[in-house]
Scaffold this active site. Sequence first.
Site, PDB file in Angstrom:
ATOM      1  N   LYS A   1      41.384  31.696  46.634  1.00 27.02           N
ATOM      2  CA  LYS A   1      40.146  31.160  46.076  1.00 27.02           C
ATOM      3  C   LYS A   1      40.462  30.075  45.069  1.00 27.02           C
ATOM      4  CE  LYS A   1      36.714  34.810  46.640  1.00 27.02           C
ATOM      5  NZ  LYS A   1      35.626  35.536  45.962  1.00 27.02           N
TER       6      LYS A   1
ATOM      7  N   GLY B   1      35.698  26.733  46.168  1.00 29.13           N
ATOM      8  CA  GLY B   1      35.571  27.478  47.414  1.00 29.13           C
ATOM      9  C   GLY B   1      36.744  28.396  47.658  1.00 29.13           C
TER      10      GLY B   1
ATOM     11  N   VAL C   1      39.672  29.946  50.995  1.00 28.12           N
ATOM     12  CA  VAL C   1      40.274  29.818  52.321  1.00 28.12           C
ATOM     13  C   VAL C   1      40.373  31.217  52.918  1.00 28.12           C
ATOM     14  CG1 VAL C   1      42.319  29.148  53.627  1.00 28.12           C
ATOM     15  CG2 VAL C   1      41.566  27.764  51.704  1.00 28.12           C
TER      16      VAL C   1
ATOM     17  N   ASP D   1      47.339  14.006  45.964  1.00 27.18           N
ATOM     18  CA  ASP D   1      47.496  15.366  45.424  1.00 27.18           C
ATOM     19  C   ASP D   1      48.681  16.062  46.083  1.00 27.18           C
ATOM     20  OD1 ASP D   1      46.945  17.496  43.771  1.00 27.18           O
ATOM     21  OD2 ASP D   1      45.478  18.404  45.116  1.00 27.18           O
TER      22      ASP D   1
END
Length: 553
Positions: free
Chosen positions: A19, A23, A25, A136
Amino acid sequence: MALLQSKDDCYDVIAVQGKGTFGEVVKAWKRGTGEMVAIKMLKNDFLRSRIIKNEIKLLKAIRAVDPEESHFIHFIEYFHDEAKFYLVFELLQQNLFEYQKKNGFAPVPVRHIRTITAQVLGALSKLKELSIIHADLKPENIMLIDQAKYPFKIKVIDFGSASMFNQVRYVKEPYIQSRFYRAPEILLGLPFCEKVDMWSLGCIIAELQLGCPLYPGNSEYDQIRYICDTQGMPKSHALCAASKSLLFFNRKIDSNKENQWRIKTLEEYQLETNVKPLEKRKFILKSLDQIESVNVPKSYYSDVEGLVEYDDLKNMVELIKRMLTLDSHERITPNAALKHTFISLQQLKLNYEHTKYYQLAQQCQYDGTRKADGYHYRTSSGSHHRLPSPNYYQDEAVKDTNDMAEIQRCIKQMENLHIAEPDKVVNLKPWSDGTYHPELAGYQDHAYLRASTRQNDYLHLEQRRNPVASQFGNYWTSKHSKVPLHSKSDASFSNPVGRNRDDATKCGDEERRIINSLDLSTQKFNTGEDHAPYKKPEAFTVEVLEPSVCPID
């Protein structure tokens, strides 16, 4: 157990993988094919909607190339309801951070670091062709496919922070990249381009060798301070052009009317910001060259094989230095890095072709290029995107054919790229075109990449001098060493897609039991259940103690 339904298929949620702020996964079973997949579930609110749509746009562009050859995660489909967006991906095993944690953050052997580096460079090279900045790159966003079947074969994930080159103009004060891997141009507020990803990769390579982050700053000031301690001060003209220089540096004009810069002391920064600087480094290096002497076993100095590996380590440090240049204009590009002697193995072949270490290095290189079986990837019929062939390093040029119209359009628009700055707009061209801009005078006549001046004169093995490692708090020589805890300061959503060591297309016994118990009839759409939040390791204070050696073969 939730059921998610798209236009073409149904997905039974098996477990939550992780988490984040925006959101989570989940691991799910795709009914249409019987495969296990990863679903990234993102909140569909006003603030995130634009970001999610941008990520989907980039994932569609990336899907046009072969994800196996370009080392991108395979994007299957997406769908949404009023509450969430659902992005469906292939299921991968674990990310590099999880792998390091499982192995006690022991240093990764140099030959395996090369395998990982070459694949990430291939991905960055393809992103540059697609006019995309990842923005990122970090260990959490580099996934191991299946460590048992395909050792150190990886894929790059999480394009939530990515952007097209021509969209950089809209970023006034960018807050991109995780702090440990944030490039100096982002920290200082300078114009930036895709080379921010090369800085991040250099930090990742150093971290795999050291067993801890190279620059684990608790704040941007700490990050700048760590970089300056190891690599020296940025150039004066760069600090004059940067919008955030005065947050971290003091400026004084000397008698010659030239700017003299110095970094603020810990006391000065704390007095101005009420933020206390912290020391979280395990190794305080005075230069990047000292990476050669950290975590080096004594066996490196006692036999031929050890000396070969030490030479390989020095070549790796050479590449790290080219990736971590403070001036982004002098930073090495992905294509040039792929030809570097550390990646190409040319130097080892020339001097140590008959050693066991060279044979192992070749095998590792092959493992990184071997195709993984299992998932069938569908790409555009007109696209032929390939990573370098085995003869890449002997060829002077490798041409890409049939470039997509979208790529050409983006590349043309790069001519108008500019960065908005306070009170003015600077028309910045990221590549030199002969145009003079007085606002960024120091960036116009920048030095292009030049061949390394390092001399490759190799003496006989008995003439070599042993490098000194103990003075840097050596991991192997200290009497009070212990493998440190590890932490990441940024708690941003890192898309931790994972799976067991079993084949991704098969379910384990427990999963099969869960699936068999499911009601396969069409159900009302459900967005999932509440789960305990995913937390990263807590912050830590590094202490050098005696480790238990954990070799990684």
